[in-house]
Write a protein that holds these residues in place. Sequence first.
Motif, PDB file in Angstrom:
ATOM      1  N   GLY A 213      30.287 101.266  68.110  1.00 41.26           N
ATOM      2  CA  GLY A 213      28.943 101.827  68.265  1.00 41.26           C
ATOM      3  C   GLY A 213      27.878 100.967  67.624  1.00 41.26           C
ATOM      4  O   GLY A 213      28.175 100.063  66.834  1.00 41.26           O
TER       5      GLY A 213
ATOM      6  N   LYS B 283      24.478 106.839  64.343  1.00 41.94           N
ATOM      7  CA  LYS B 283      25.934 106.733  64.508  1.00 41.94           C
ATOM      8  C   LYS B 283      26.711 107.098  63.242  1.00 41.94           C
ATOM      9  O   LYS B 283      27.940 107.125  63.252  1.00 41.94           O
ATOM     10  CB  LYS B 283      26.311 105.325  64.971  1.00 41.94           C
TER      11      LYS B 283
ATOM     12  N   SER C 133      29.248 110.155  64.345  1.00 45.22           N
ATOM     13  CA  SER C 133      27.844 110.228  64.772  1.00 45.22           C
ATOM     14  C   SER C 133      27.167 111.523  64.344  1.00 45.22           C
ATOM     15  O   SER C 133      27.793 112.579  64.263  1.00 45.22           O
ATOM     16  CB  SER C 133      27.750 110.111  66.287  1.00 45.22           C
TER      17      SER C 133
ATOM     18  N   GLU D 236      24.837 112.569  69.716  1.00 49.51           N
ATOM     19  CA  GLU D 236      25.311 111.822  70.882  1.00 49.51           C
ATOM     20  C   GLU D 236      24.725 112.462  72.135  1.00 49.51           C
ATOM     21  O   GLU D 236      24.103 113.525  72.060  1.00 49.51           O
ATOM     22  CB  GLU D 236      26.841 111.837  70.960  1.00 49.51           C
TER      23      GLU D 236
END
Length: 371
Positions: A199, A205, A274, A277
């Motif tokens: 990521g 994140k 995260s 998202e």
Amino acid sequence: MNSEKISVLLIKYDMTEKSGGDRVAANLSNELSRYFNVHLVSINGKGEEPYFNVNPSVIYVPLLKGHERIRKTLLSGSRALKKYVAQNKIDVIMSIGGNVNFFMWYACRKAKIKKVFCEHINLLSALQSRSDTPMRIIGAKTADKIVTLTEKDREKYIEHFKLSLDSVMSIANWLDDDLLAKSEGVKYDINSKKLVTVGRLNHVKGFDYLVEVANKVLTRHSDWSWDIWGDGEDYEKIRQSIKDFGLENRLFLKGTTNDMYSLYKNYAVYIMTSRLEGLPMVLLEAKANCIPVVSFDCPTGPSELINNGVDGYIIKDFDTEKMAEKICELIEDDEKRANFSSHTKDNLHKYQKDTIVNQWVSLVEELTKDR
């Protein structure tokens, strides 16, 4: 219904960028062009090629030169789009991402064109931005249909904007066929002692949480390691945090790669920390390669992609102690990891391209049935 072929126009702000939204716009345009006349309009980027491949069957039109910020192109871009729409008998117009909702609304004023707002992230994330919020309001109040990536986000839109149940639907992104083909025949490596996360290295994140979890896990299991693939604005901050915890020899910043998909087979467990998202495709990619996954239950996506206790674990936000405990549980139980791996593909059929494209085709046909 009119016998003429349906014309669909997709709008993206700048198709010359390497972004997930640009990829979605290009891929969706290419697939819909098998059924309809498809126009893909980029507000910016005139005189330049789109970053992602756009098939010859798609009419690709960038409207304005340069790469100005939205506030500088609202009027000129909206007028250019309105003119283009008027000249091309458009039946359905789709905004790919909320930042082009004003352009869509302006171009379709007083025109009998069906408007579809396609949310590319999630509502909670958008509402945290002063610039994104007005665009979401415009989309929610003026679109004939809103399409979210997940059911959870669909429910959030209905609740927040007090919308009717049938005005919002969810359609996920699809896993590319060529990627699925690569993972056919992949065997889970029960001997792997490597964890992985992929990521952009930024606040969203949650790599600050990741380093904290890694310290708990790798201190307990010093023969295991953890690779982080990606780059971003928080690189130095994360590197320093790794150093502060003394994890330089076990938690590695690997940089970027053009073929992450082929590397998944080297890993034992995929971890996601995260804060937010949309629909995390990395979880689907890991699962397609038989990798069990552990993720925070962030909005939105993980709870719809992971079958908790069957192919991975969903952890309450942002309980680093519980996440470390569950990762260690998998590390210490080869049989459980292997069993989880055997179930990672159970629900992937829902994310195959033909399944998803058929949902988009049905939506267009439904919206234009009375034209």
